[in-house]
Enzyme design. Structure first.
Site, mmCIF file in Angstrom:
data_model
loop_
_atom_site.group_PDB
_atom_site.id
_atom_site.type_symbol
_atom_site.label_atom_id
_atom_site.label_comp_id
_atom_site.label_asym_id
_atom_site.label_seq_id
_atom_site.Cartn_x
_atom_site.Cartn_y
_atom_site.Cartn_z
ATOM 1 N N PHE A 119 14.226 66.515 69.939
ATOM 2 C CA PHE A 119 15.102 66.089 69.230
ATOM 3 C C PHE A 119 15.439 64.629 69.835
ATOM 4 O O PHE A 119 15.899 63.714 69.234
ATOM 5 C CB PHE A 119 16.418 66.644 69.280
ATOM 6 N N LYS A 120 14.917 64.321 71.049
ATOM 7 C CA LYS A 120 15.400 62.981 71.771
ATOM 8 C C LYS A 120 14.651 61.952 70.997
ATOM 9 O O LYS A 120 15.440 60.666 71.158
ATOM 10 C CB LYS A 120 15.150 62.911 73.177
ATOM 11 N N ASP A 121 13.580 62.057 70.390
ATOM 12 C CA ASP A 121 12.902 61.079 69.716
ATOM 13 C C ASP A 121 13.839 60.532 68.568
ATOM 14 O O ASP A 121 13.652 59.436 68.167
ATOM 15 C CB ASP A 121 11.675 61.605 68.817
#
Ligand SMILES: *Cc1c(COP(=O)(O)O)cnc(C)c1O
Length: 476
Positions: A119-121
């Site tokens: 999810f960090k993208d």
């Protein structure tokens, strides 16, 4: 919109001024001076919006020192289906964060379809475009220095690769990341990405980053920057998908929704808290931890007791192996009624290795008002949950999402939709999936065989002077 420090002793700044920095000079974290509020009418308008339109609608309330046209262009460039294309079959990449219905009132919000499968993208890709834009406007450059145990480093490198005015020096513990994570990072051939494998563990790499950052002369001469989890722009970008998820599972604004968030540094769920403050009808925010349960302990007892690295367990959901939740201070600031003096007093204890107890101080009852509850999960739970979800719904989830799923089931309320945030795809954690299911997870076709690609990295002893010398040689 101005930003203030949670410790109250730093000047108020604009968005672009805090974008490239880390902590406020007084040691606090930046937070909006006032949370913008969306009305019922706003929510009606937002309900039908595409992801980039929604992102612009929300972020333009938080960013007022970048011209609207430019902000909109940067957002449109970030949230494209080609960037977030690793969706499950049947899902639409154009949704950016598609929702998967498992059964009535139980959903998975897919946040991990970006280039590094976590999810960090979602936030980091926007950060890459914002950094490049702001640096260009100011005629500046930056050299980002970071340490990673896997997910943050790869998300940062994929966001910053090929960006003008930016170099990335990413330290990782030599031979300690998964083969897939190592291949993801080390196979990048971009000139502005420097992978530094340090002979040691993650904490050794982290200590080097801290030592360099504390050398103020070196830091300013070599324009050392950071993209760590306290970065406000990362939190801001994450607010968007709570709205997107809410609209995906409701048809009217009087319906409430709960979210379960696999948590480590409290960045993701902090964005959920701010979405609620901005007027999103959230019922519960469920904080899920693994064996490193410092946050679960707080939400159950009111005691915040960070632990040292010796007491941090290495688990099969490694991106949540955190014993000091760096964004937690933002929530506590709101919890104590935005009393900066109180926050200073509490973190004086934390920063000297101690703990604090908000129950005995009379603040704890308000935790419920903010909607927070919590739970934790362990390796056995995780393995079982991955099997259960596969059997019942024919969906394979990763170990972090499994921690969330287990805790979500303990916090269901009749008639209230529960959305579990999917923080990584299972392909990223192949060994754990094989342990649970007996076979490997599906891997996107374009990532087949990445372990065999040529790798580009340097191996060094865990010595701060060697790393400084390497930076000096590569910054001209
Ligand atoms: C970073 C990460 C988390 C923890 O998120 P926080 O914002 O630090 O709470 C959870 N799951 C995965 C897969 C991650 O990469």
């Amino acid at each position: 919109m101005k930003y203030i420090s949670t410790r109250g002793q730093s000047p108020k700044l604009d968005f672009s001024e805090i974008l490239l920095g880390g902590l406020a000079p007084d040691g606090g974290l930046y937070i909006p001076e006032i949370y913008p509020k969306f009305s019922d009418n706003d929510l009606n308008l937002m309900r039908g919006m595409s992801y980039p339109k929604l992102a612009f609608y929300i972020l333009s309330r938080l960013v007022d020192d970048i011209p609207s046209k430019d902000l909109e262009r940067l957002i449109d460039k970030t949230y494209r289906p080609e960037v977030y294309g690793f969706v499950r079959s049947g899902q639409d990449a154009g949704d950016i964060t598609p929702i998967l219905k498992l059964e009535d009132n139980l959903y998975l919000l897919s946040l991990s379809n970006g280039p590094t499968l976590a999810f960090k993208d979602i936030a980091m890709q926007l950060l890459g475009n914002l950094f490049e834009y702001v640096l260009d406007e100011k005629g500046q450059t930056t050299n980002i220095l970071g340490a990673t145990s896997g997910d943050t480093g790869s998300a940062a490198e994929y966001a910053m690769r090929g960006k003008k005015g930016i170099r990335v020096f990413m330290l990782s513990p030599f031979e300690k990341m998964s083969r897939f994570q190592t291949a993801q990072m080390f196979s990048l051939q971009d000139d502005n990405i420097f992978n530094i494998a340090v002979k040691g563990v993650f904490d050794d790499a982290q200590d080097i980053v801290k030592a360099v950052s504390n050398d103020h002369q070196f830091k300013s001469h070599y324009k050392i920057g950071a993209v760590n989890s306290i970065n406000w722009a990362r939190i801001a970008a994450q607010i968007v998908y709570y709205f997107k998820g809410y609209f995906a599972v409701t048809s009217k604004n009087n319906e409430k929704v709960s979210f379960t968030v696999p948590s480590g540094n409290f960045g993701n769920v902090c964005a959920g808290h701010i979405a609620k403050m901005m007027g999103l009808p959230i019922h519960k925010l469920v904080v899920a931890t693994n064996e490193n349960d410092v946050l679960d302990e707080f939400f159950k007892t009111g005691v915040y007791r960070p632990r040292g690295s010796i007491n941090t367990h290495h688990t099969s959901s490694p991106s949540m192996d955190i014993s000091k939740a760096s964004n937690f201070e933002r929530f506590v600031f709101d919890l104590v009624g935005r009393d900066a003096e109180k926050v200073r007093e509490l973190w004086k204890k934390v920063d000297s290795g101690g703990s604090f107890d908000l129950k005995s101080e009379g603040y704890f009852d308000d935790v419920k008002k903010f909607g927070f509850v919590s739970g934790s999960s362990n390796h056995v739970n995780r393995m079982q949950t991955i099997r259960d979800v596969q059997l019942k719904y024919d969906v394979v989830i990763d170990t972090h999402t499994a921690d969330g799923f287990k805790v979500a089931l303990e916090n269901l309320d009749p008639g209230v939709p529960m959305v579990v945030l999917e923080t990584a795809l299972p392909a990223k954690f192949e060994d754990a999936i094989i342990e649970s299911l007996g076979y490997p997870p599906e891997r996107p076709a374009s990532l087949m065989g990445i372990e065999k690609l040529p790798q580009r990295y340097n191996v060094f002893d865990a010595d701060v002077n060697i790393i400084k010398k390497f930076i000096e040689e590569n910054v001209s």
